[in-house]
Structure formats: C-alpha cells, structure tokens
Design an enzyme around this catalytic site. Structure first.
Site, PDB file in Angstrom:
ATOM      1  CE1 TYR A 179      -3.095  -2.991   0.211  1.00  0.00           C
ATOM      2  CE2 TYR A 179      -3.343  -2.615   2.557  1.00  0.00           C
ATOM      3  CZ  TYR A 179      -3.640  -3.334   1.414  1.00  0.00           C
ATOM      4  OH  TYR A 179      -4.497  -4.404   1.499  1.00  0.00           O
TER       5      TYR A 179
ATOM      6  CG  HIS B 122      -1.319  -8.647  -0.340  1.00  0.00           C
ATOM      7  ND1 HIS B 122      -0.828  -7.376  -0.218  1.00  0.00           N
ATOM      8  CD2 HIS B 122      -2.653  -8.499  -0.502  1.00  0.00           C
ATOM      9  CE1 HIS B 122      -1.822  -6.502  -0.318  1.00  0.00           C
ATOM     10  NE2 HIS B 122      -2.929  -7.162  -0.487  1.00  0.00           N
TER      11      HIS B 122
ATOM     12  CB  SER C 206     -13.522  -4.326  -0.456  1.00  0.00           C
ATOM     13  OG  SER C 206     -12.188  -4.006  -0.808  1.00  0.00           O
ATOM     14  N   PRO C 207     -15.491  -4.653   2.740  1.00  0.00           N
ATOM     15  CG  PRO C 207     -15.604  -4.317   5.052  1.00  0.00           C
ATOM     16  CD  PRO C 207     -14.636  -4.335   3.907  1.00  0.00           C
ATOM     17  CG  LEU C 208     -18.027  -0.432   4.304  1.00  0.00           C
ATOM     18  CD1 LEU C 208     -17.419   0.878   4.812  1.00  0.00           C
ATOM     19  CD2 LEU C 208     -19.424  -0.638   4.890  1.00  0.00           C
ATOM     20  N   GLY C 209     -18.075  -2.706  -0.084  1.00  0.00           N
ATOM     21  CA  GLY C 209     -18.087  -2.610  -1.543  1.00  0.00           C
ATOM     22  C   GLY C 209     -17.258  -1.422  -2.017  1.00  0.00           C
ATOM     23  NE  ARG C 210     -12.647  -3.224  -4.548  1.00  0.00           N
ATOM     24  CZ  ARG C 210     -11.395  -3.578  -4.322  1.00  0.00           C
ATOM     25  NH1 ARG C 210     -10.505  -2.677  -4.021  1.00  0.00           N
ATOM     26  NH2 ARG C 210     -11.028  -4.849  -4.392  1.00  0.00           N
ATOM     27  N   GLY C 211     -16.716   1.193  -0.427  1.00  0.00           N
ATOM     28  CA  GLY C 211     -17.399   2.421  -0.006  1.00  0.00           C
ATOM     29  C   GLY C 211     -18.719   2.644  -0.713  1.00  0.00           C
TER      30      GLY C 211
ATOM     31  N   GLY D 156     -23.765   4.223  -0.174  1.00  0.00           N
ATOM     32  CA  GLY D 156     -24.559   5.242  -0.855  1.00  0.00           C
ATOM     33  C   GLY D 156     -23.890   6.605  -0.864  1.00  0.00           C
TER      34      GLY D 156
HETATM   35  N1  NAP Z   1      -6.160  -8.575   0.888  1.00  0.00           N
HETATM   36  C1  NAP Z   1      -6.418  -7.827  -0.155  1.00  0.00           C
HETATM   37  O1  NAP Z   1      -6.111  -8.175  -1.300  1.00  0.00           O
HETATM   38  C2  NAP Z   1      -7.128  -6.511   0.053  1.00  0.00           C
HETATM   39  C3  NAP Z   1      -7.694  -5.824  -1.038  1.00  0.00           C
HETATM   40  C4  NAP Z   1      -8.363  -4.611  -0.791  1.00  0.00           C
HETATM   41  C5  NAP Z   1      -8.453  -4.121   0.513  1.00  0.00           C
HETATM   42  N2  NAP Z   1      -7.866  -4.803   1.554  1.00  0.00           N
HETATM   43  C6  NAP Z   1      -7.968  -4.327   2.954  1.00  0.00           C
HETATM   44  O2  NAP Z   1      -9.322  -4.107   3.269  1.00  0.00           O
HETATM   45  C7  NAP Z   1      -9.502  -2.790   3.775  1.00  0.00           C
HETATM   46  C8  NAP Z   1     -10.888  -2.273   3.433  1.00  0.00           C
HETATM   47  O3  NAP Z   1     -11.159  -2.368   2.054  1.00  0.00           O
HETATM   48  P1  NAP Z   1     -11.404  -1.109   1.110  1.00  0.00           P
HETATM   49  O4  NAP Z   1     -10.815   0.099   1.722  1.00  0.00           O
HETATM   50  O5  NAP Z   1     -11.003  -1.550  -0.238  1.00  0.00           O
HETATM   51  O6  NAP Z   1     -12.992  -0.967   1.001  1.00  0.00           O
HETATM   52  P2  NAP Z   1     -14.216  -0.726   1.993  1.00  0.00           P
HETATM   53  O7  NAP Z   1     -13.817  -0.940   3.390  1.00  0.00           O
HETATM   54  O8  NAP Z   1     -15.336  -1.507   1.431  1.00  0.00           O
HETATM   55  O9  NAP Z   1     -14.542   0.822   1.720  1.00  0.00           O
HETATM   56  C9  NAP Z   1     -13.641   1.853   2.006  1.00  0.00           C
HETATM   57  C10 NAP Z   1     -14.258   3.157   1.513  1.00  0.00           C
HETATM   58  O10 NAP Z   1     -15.467   3.398   2.205  1.00  0.00           O
HETATM   59  C11 NAP Z   1     -15.500   4.703   2.767  1.00  0.00           C
HETATM   60  N3  NAP Z   1     -16.190   4.543   4.060  1.00  0.00           N
HETATM   61  C12 NAP Z   1     -15.762   3.878   5.152  1.00  0.00           C
HETATM   62  N4  NAP Z   1     -16.680   3.913   6.143  1.00  0.00           N
HETATM   63  C13 NAP Z   1     -17.721   4.615   5.641  1.00  0.00           C
HETATM   64  C14 NAP Z   1     -18.975   4.993   6.184  1.00  0.00           C
HETATM   65  N5  NAP Z   1     -19.335   4.634   7.418  1.00  0.00           N
HETATM   66  N6  NAP Z   1     -19.814   5.732   5.401  1.00  0.00           N
HETATM   67  C15 NAP Z   1     -19.469   6.088   4.143  1.00  0.00           C
HETATM   68  N7  NAP Z   1     -18.286   5.749   3.572  1.00  0.00           N
HETATM   69  C16 NAP Z   1     -17.427   5.020   4.324  1.00  0.00           C
HETATM   70  C17 NAP Z   1     -14.049   5.117   2.885  1.00  0.00           C
HETATM   71  O11 NAP Z   1     -13.887   6.510   2.689  1.00  0.00           O
HETATM   72  P3  NAP Z   1     -13.268   7.493   3.822  1.00  0.00           P
HETATM   73  O12 NAP Z   1     -11.830   7.108   4.002  1.00  0.00           O
HETATM   74  O13 NAP Z   1     -13.450   8.837   3.200  1.00  0.00           O
HETATM   75  O14 NAP Z   1     -14.088   7.252   5.045  1.00  0.00           O
HETATM   76  C18 NAP Z   1     -13.388   4.367   1.718  1.00  0.00           C
HETATM   77  O15 NAP Z   1     -13.423   5.127   0.539  1.00  0.00           O
HETATM   78  C19 NAP Z   1      -8.350  -2.000   3.160  1.00  0.00           C
HETATM   79  O16 NAP Z   1      -8.054  -0.830   3.889  1.00  0.00           O
HETATM   80  C20 NAP Z   1      -7.236  -3.014   3.220  1.00  0.00           C
HETATM   81  O17 NAP Z   1      -6.667  -3.027   4.530  1.00  0.00           O
HETATM   82  C21 NAP Z   1      -7.227  -5.987   1.329  1.00  0.00           C
END
Ligand code: NAP
Length: 333
Positions: A68, A140, A220-225, A229
């Site tokens: 990252y 990873h 990415s449990p929030l579908g990448r945010g 919505g």
């Molecule tokens: N193992 C792998 O290959 C892999 C791949 C991808 C990700 N990951 C890990 O998983 C973690 C999470 O995944 P992700 O970041 O891809 O996606 P995510 O958790 O689904 O979504 C993150 C996004 O959601 C927004 N967000 C968070 N909380 C929110 C809320 N309550 N309301 C509205 N928006 C919200 C964040 O923006 P703001 O920052 O502006 O709040 C960010 O843009 C990463 O940080 C990483 O550690 C691992």
C-alpha cells in the site's frame, strides 16, 4: 445508531488475541481511492480505533501491507503507533509489490512471494512499522511461480524467530489453505466479502475457516465504499481505482446499484446507517468473521464499529440475502 454501547470481541485464529469485532483497514490512508491524503486525520482515525477498543477492554485489528502506497502506508501506520504499539493487534502483508505500470501489469502490482525474499521483506516491514514483532503476517497473494509450501515455510521461520506471532492468507482456495495449514496453522484468511462479493460463501473458504479455527477477515466489506450510498459512481475520477472496476460501469452498474437501494431502505427501517447494515450482514456470516472496513475519518470508525451491535431482523436478512452478487466483477492483482 451512531455509537457502540458495547464492543463485541472476536479472536484471531484458535489461540490468538481478542480484538474488537470490527477492525480498521488502512489502505485508503495512502490514496487508494479518491480521498485527499490527510495524514493527521488518518492517524487520528487509528487513534480513535485504539480508544474505542480500549474503552471496551480490547484492541483493534489494524490492517496494512507492504504494497500500500508503495510502503508509505506501513510508514504512516508506524508513525501512528509511536508509543502505542501494544494497544493494537497489527497485521501486515507480504507477496505483492509495487512496480511501474506496464502492458502486462497495468495496475503496477506484481506478485513476489519467493522464499528468499520473505525474511528481508518482514524485517523491512518491522522497520517501517517501528516494532519488533508483527502480530499477523499475511501472504497477500500466492505467487504462481512458487509452491505455497515454500513461501509458507519461509513465513513459518519468522514465527520461530519471534518476528511474527501468527500467519494469515489472502485470496486463496480451500486447497491452498489446506497445503499451508499442513505446514503451519493458518490463523486467518482475508478475502473480499460483501453483499456484492460472495465467493467465500460459495467456494468453501468461509466454511473452511470455521472448521479450522481460523478467522475470516472480509476486505472491502463496504463494496469499496459504494454500498454506503455516499459515493457518486458517475463522478469517479480517473485516478480513483474504482473507476477501473467493471462492476461500476454501464449496464453492470445499473444492475448493481439495486443493492445500494436495498441497503439504504433497510438502514432507514432499522434506524441505522447504510454502512452499518452492510457490515452487519458480513458479521452475520459467522462468529469467526472480523471485517476490516477502510476509513480515514474518526467518526466513520465509530459508525462502523457500532455495526457490531446491530442485529438484523428477519425482514432485513431476507431483503439483503435476496440482493444478488455484483455482475461485472472486480479487478484483483
Ligand atoms: N487482501 C487484499 O487483497 C485486500 C484488497 C483490498 C483491501 N484490503 C484491505 O481491506 C480494507 C478495506 O477495504 P477497502 O478500503 O477496499 O474498502 P471498503 O472498506 O469496502 O470501503 C472503504 C471506503 O469506504 C469509505 N467509508 C468507510 N466507512 C464509511 C462509512 N461509514 N460511510 C461512508 N463511507 C465510508 C471510505 O472513505 P473514507 O476514508 O473517506 O471514510 C473508503 O473510501 C483496506 O483498507 C485493506 O486493509 C485488502
């Protein structure tokens, strides 16, 4: 629901530490999505996670990776943890590295899990993180050029040397998990899991973790945010990784956006937020599940943590279960 009255705890692996049931993904703190890089706010978010977990007598799981920000993310996490290392359970990853983008590797990400690289990579992560031990060291991605036994064996040596406490995998098949587990216990598997990404429910990986005492860490449990919505998909800039994902394009997006609406409807009905509903659905998939939503905003960590106290009623479960996994898929290095 805006704050957590109590924080449920879940254990990493069979004999690892207890952590708050909702962790913190740090990837976005070094520009994965279109957020302004705001290090003070990101560090405040890590500190908020520590404080919220500590108030409940536990620690947050903090997730980063050498990949990252081309190692900048581990450095940021290291700065955040100065003097506070023991207040978190610290997870990082090895096996994906940053390279110049090319026709062959358009994302600028290469797999490299050669055993001869593992010890040096771990020591470099330790230096960047400012610690002498990593709690959870995750592979990873499996390197197709290297049998998993060789990579995992080199990672197990780090445990024997006291540099790492537990080992985890990411995006593996059941067969790969079995092969690794035969050499050293698999404490966790991290794969994408959300209403849109249900592969671990279908390919047996989630069930494998339950059967083998491993944790499952949905990324990415929030579908990448987007499931919250709060993202205007049509307005995503070209430097936002999500603009490359097929699931957010054209007809696929027209179909996939229905899940966003269902989540919003259930959130209104349950007096919760959409993020909390999306996370509660993930948490309900098993007691071994510890999602790691990413955020760079302290108040959103509070909001996301409170999902652990949200119970989905039958109507919500039925509505969410009948949404369909995303068409158009995602892009994984
Ligand atoms: N193992 C792998 O290959 C892999 C791949 C991808 C990700 N990951 C890990 O998983 C973690 C999470 O995944 P992700 O970041 O891809 O996606 P995510 O958790 O689904 O979504 C993150 C996004 O959601 C927004 N967000 C968070 N909380 C929110 C809320 N309550 N309301 C509205 N928006 C919200 C964040 O923006 P703001 O920052 O502006 O709040 C960010 O843009 C990463 O940080 C990483 O550690 C691992």
């Amino acid at each position: 629901m805006t704050s957590n009255d109590s924080v449920p705890r879940r254990r990493i692996g069979q004999d690892g530490p207890l952590v708050a049931a909702v962790g913190l993904g740090c990837m976005g703190m070094t520009r994965a999505y279109e957020t302004d890089d705001d290090e003070p706010r990101s560090i405040a978010t890590i500190h908020r996670a520590i404080e919220r977990a500590a108030a409940a007598g536990t620690r947050p799981l903090i997730d980063t990776a050498e990949l990252y920000g081309a190692t900048a993310n581990e450095q940021l996490v290291g700065r955040a943890l100065t003097g506070r290392r023991d207040e978190v359970v610290l997870a990082t990853k090895v096996g994906l590295v940053s390279v110049p983008p090319s026709a062959e590797l358009p994302l600028g990400i290469a797999r490299d899990a050669r055993p001869e690289r593992i010890a040096d990579a771990a020591e470099a992560s330790l230096r960047r993180l400012g610690t002498d031990v990593i709690d959870l060291y995750q592979l990873h991605r499996v390197d197709p050029a290297v049998p998993i036994e060789e990579t995992w064996g080199a990672m197990a040596e780090l445990v024997a040397r006291g540099l790492v406490r537990q080992l985890g995998l990411s995006e593996v098949t059941v067969q790969e998990a079995e092969r690794a587990h035969a050499i050293h216990p698999v404490a966790s598997i991290q794969s994408e899991l959300s209403l849109w990404s249900r592969e671990p429910l279908e390919d047996g990986v989630l069930a494998w973790t339950a059967e083998h005492g491993a944790s499952f860490l949905p990324y990415s449990p929030l579908g990448r945010g987007v499931l919250t919505g709060a993202v205007d998909v049509a307005a995503l800039g070209q430097d936002d990784f999500r603009s490359l994902l097929p699931r957010f394009q054209g007809e696929a997006w027209e179909q996939n956006r229905q899940a966003v609406q269902v989540v919003a409807e259930q959130a209104r009905r349950l007096e919760a937020t959409p993020a909390q509903v999306a996370l509660a659905w993930v948490l309900a998939q098993g007691e071994q599940v510890i999602p790691i939503p990413g955020t760079t905003r302290p108040a959103r960590y509070d909001e996301n943590l409170a999902a652990a106290a949200l119970r989905l009623d039958d109507e919500a479960r039925a509505a969410l279960d009948t949404t369909t996994a995303a068409v158009g898929g995602t892009v994984s290095p």
